[in-house]
Write an enzyme that holds these catalytic residues in place. Structure first.
Site, PDB file in Angstrom:
ATOM      1  N   ASP A 238      -5.313 -63.799  35.865  1.00  0.00           N
ATOM      2  CA  ASP A 238      -6.177 -64.100  34.498  1.00  0.00           C
ATOM      3  C   ASP A 238      -6.291 -65.729  34.541  1.00  0.00           C
ATOM      4  OD1 ASP A 238      -3.316 -64.583  34.343  1.00  0.00           O
ATOM      5  OD2 ASP A 238      -2.892 -63.146  32.607  1.00  0.00           O
ATOM      6  N   THR A 260       0.559 -66.863  26.666  1.00  0.00           N
ATOM      7  CA  THR A 260       1.968 -66.669  26.848  1.00  0.00           C
ATOM      8  C   THR A 260       2.569 -67.824  27.773  1.00  0.00           C
ATOM      9  OG1 THR A 260       1.776 -64.289  26.645  1.00  0.00           O
ATOM     10  CG2 THR A 260       3.770 -65.175  27.911  1.00  0.00           C
ATOM     11  N   ASN A 297       2.759 -74.532  35.937  1.00  0.00           N
ATOM     12  CA  ASN A 297       3.227 -73.329  35.037  1.00  0.00           C
ATOM     13  C   ASN A 297       4.125 -74.051  33.965  1.00  0.00           C
ATOM     14  OD1 ASN A 297       2.133 -70.870  36.244  1.00  0.00           O
ATOM     15  ND2 ASN A 297       2.767 -71.972  38.075  1.00  0.00           N
ATOM     16  N   GLN A 305       6.313 -66.579  20.462  1.00  0.00           N
ATOM     17  CA  GLN A 305       5.976 -65.158  20.633  1.00  0.00           C
ATOM     18  C   GLN A 305       7.679 -64.411  20.458  1.00  0.00           C
ATOM     19  OE1 GLN A 305       4.065 -64.243  24.241  1.00  0.00           O
ATOM     20  NE2 GLN A 305       2.192 -64.779  23.519  1.00  0.00           N
TER      21      GLN A 305
END
Length: 470
Positions: A238, A260, A297, A305
Site C-alpha cells: 500500500d 496507521t 517507517n 488509534q
C-alpha cells in the site's frame, strides 16, 4: 459510458472497494463496499482471517454488478511482510500470521549468525524491523520446520488473493522488497542470501512488476460474478500505491503516506545501502516503474488509534485532535519509533509509563496524551526529513501528505511548524488512487506516471499549510 476500474485496498483495520473512472478529464472515485479487518488469536498466534477477507473481496466485486458498474480490471493492495505458505496441492500450510505476533522475538540474532546486520543491509537496503519476512521465515524454520519442508510456494497477502482470483502465482515487486530478501540493486530475489539462511529457494515465485496484467478470473469465479475482468497488479504494498498518487509536478518534495504507519521519504532512481543510511534507519522499498521509495517507517497514527480503542472508541479522531489542540502547551514527548509502542496491552498506560521512565511530566487527560503523541510525531518527521536532506545533499521545499492521516488538521499544523516546510495535504484516498492509477496506465488512460499525477492534482482537493501557521 466511462470504463470502470476497481481498487481493493485492505488495511490493518479495514478494507474497501473503490471504483474509479475518468470523466471530464478528472478521476472520479466511488466507494462501493467497506469491511472490518483485524488480527485474531489462533493457536497462540496473532493471525489474519484470510477466508473472511477473501469472502469480503468477492462480496465487493459482486456489488459492482449490482450497481451496474462492471470494472474492466481490478487489483489488490495491502500492508507488507506477511505471507502464506502453500503445499504441493496449493493448500495453505498453517495460518496467515500477522506482523504484530511476537514469534519473531530473538530471530534477528538467528539471522545475524548467518549474515551480519551490516552486510544484510548492504545487500537488501531494508531497515531492520522485527516483523520483516526474513525474521518471520526464520521463526517458522526454527519452530515449525515441518511447515517449511512442505512449502512449495510463498505468497504475500495480496499475492495470495490475486492467486485465488486468477490461479497465477507471482510475487509482486513492491511487496517482495518488504521481505528483506530482495537484492536492492538487482531488484530480484537474493538467491545466495536465501540459500545461506536455509530457506527453500523453490518456494519464492517470479517477481512481477506493478502495472503487469497477471491474468483473468478463474472460470468458476467468472461464473459466480457474472462477468470477467483483467487482474492488473498495482503496487500491491500500500505504501507504493500511496506514493504513486502524490500529486507533484516536480521532485522538490518529500512525502508522507499517513495512516496507521507514517512512511516518510523520497523517490529515487537508485537505492542507498550505505552504512550511514542503515544507522539512520532508512529503508529502500520498491516503487512503481522500478523506482526506489527511500523512506523511514514511523509508528504513525497507530498510537492514536490504540488510545481511541482504549477509550472504547467514544471519541472521533476529529474530537481527539480538538482535545490535543486545547492541551497544546503539554511538554512531554515520546520516541514514536520505540518498539514498546508496537503492540502494548494498553497504549495509554504505555505512554504514561514512557514519560515516567524518562523523567517527564506524565499526561493525565486525553488532550495531554494526544498532544504528546502528535507533537512527538511532528518532531520525528522533522528529524527524518533532515536525515534525508543530509543523505541526498539537497533541501526540499514541500512536504506532501497523502492518505487518511491527512485528515488530522492539528497534526498537519504541527508538522508545518516543526519542519518549516510548505505542507500539501491530499488526496486522503491516496492508496486507492495509486492502485487505480497503475491499472489506468496499463489500459492506456494515461501515458505514464507524470500525466497521471497531473490528472490526480486537478481531480482532488489539496490543502496547503504554510509555516508559520497562525
Amino acid at each position: 459510458m466511462p470504463e470502470y476500474y476497481l481498487a481493493v485496498d485492505i488495511g490493518a483495520s479495514s478494507g474497501r472497494h473503490m471504483l474509479g473512472c475518468i470523466e471530464g478529464g478528472k478521476m472520479v472515485l466511488e466507494e462501493v463496499y467497506r469491511f472490518e479487518n483485524g488480527m485474531i488469536k489462533k493457536d497462540g498466534r496473532l493471525c489474519w482471517d484470510y477466508d473472511t477477507l477473501f469472502a469480503h473481496i468477492k462480496t465487493g466485486i459482486k456489488r459492482c454488478r449490482e450497481i451496474g458498474k462492471i470494472p474492466v480490471s481490478m487489483g489488490i493492495d495491502t500492508w507488507g511482510v506477511d505471507y502464506v505458505l502453500l503445499d504441493d496441492n496449493d493448500r495453505v500450510i498453517g495460518e496467515m500470521a500477522g506482523y504484530r505476533d511476537r514469534r519473531t522475538e530473538g530471530m534477528d540474532e538467528e539471522v545475524y549468525r548467518v549474515i551480519p546486520e551490516k552486510e544484510l543491509y548492504a545487500r537488501t537496503g531494508i531497515e531492520k524491523m522485527q516483523f520483516n519476512t526474513i525474521f518471520q521465515l526464520m521463526a517458522d524454520k526454527k519452530n515449525r520446520p515441518g511447515d517449511m519442508d512442505k512449502a512449495r510456494a510463498l505468497l504475500f497477502v495480496p499475492d495470495f488473493f490475486h492467486f485465488l482470483l486468477t490461479g497465477v502465482k507471482a510475487n509482486e515487486y513492491t511487496e517482495a522488497t518488504t521481505s528483506q530478501l530482495v537484492n536492492a540493486r538487482e531488484r530480484t530475489w537474493d538467491e545466495e542470501l536465501i540459500e545461506k539462511l536455509g530457506f527453500n529457494k523453490a518456494m519464492f515465485q517470479r517477481i512481477a512488476m506493478p502495472g503487469e496484467k497477471l491474468g483473468m478470473l478463474r472460470p468458476e469465479l467468472k461464473e459466480e460474478f457474472g462477468f470477467d475482468m483483467d487482474i492488473v497488479l498495482p503496487c500491491t504494498h500500500d505504501t507504493g500505491s500511496a506514493i504513486l498518487a502524490v500529486p507533484a509536478m516536480d521532485d522538490d518534495y518529500v512525502f508522507i503516506s499517513s495512516g496507521t504507519w507514517s512512511l516518510l521519504g523520497i523517490e529515487r532512481q537508485l537505492p542507498d545501502c550505505s552504512e550511514m543510511s542503515r544507522v539512520n534507519a532508512f529503508t529502500n522499498e520498491g516503487g512503481y516503474d522500478s523506482r526506489i521509495c527511500y523512506l523511514r517507517n514511523i509508528m504513525g497514527l497507530w498510537m492514536i488509534q490504540s488510545v481511541r480503542h482504549n477509550l472504547e472508541d467514544k471519541y472521533s479522531f476529529a474530537e481527539i485532535c480538538a482535545e490535543a489542540a486545547r492541551a497544546d502547551d503539554f511538554p512531554s514527548r515520546v520516541d514514536v519509533t520505540d518498539n514498546c509502542f508496537m503492540a502494548p496491552d494498553n497504549m495509554i498506560q504505555e505512554i504514561k509509563d514512557y514519560c515516567q521512565r524518562s523523567g517527564q511530566q506524565v499526561p493525565e487527560t486525553l488532550g495531554e496524551i494526544a498532544a504528546c503523541v502528535y507533537k512527538s510525531l511532528a518532531q520525528c518527521y522533522d528529524r527524518t526529513i533532515k536525515g534525508i536532506e543530509a543523505s541526498t545533499g539537497r533541501t526540499y521545499r514541500r512536504l506532501h501528505i497523502v492518505g487518511g492521516g491527512g485528515n488530522a488538521d492539528y497534526l498537519n499544523e504541527l508538522t508545518a511548524r516543526a519542519t518549516g516546510k510548505e505542507v500539501h495535504v491530499g488526496p486522503t484516498e491516496g492508496t486507492a488512487i495509486g492502485n487505480l492509477t497503475a491499472q489506468m496506465i496499463y489500459r492506456g488512460e494515461f501515458s505514464g506516471k507524470e500525466e497521471a499525477r497531473q490528472i490526480i492534482h486537478r481531480s482532488f482537493h489539496v490543502k496547503v499549510y504554510h509555516y508559520p501557521v497562525h
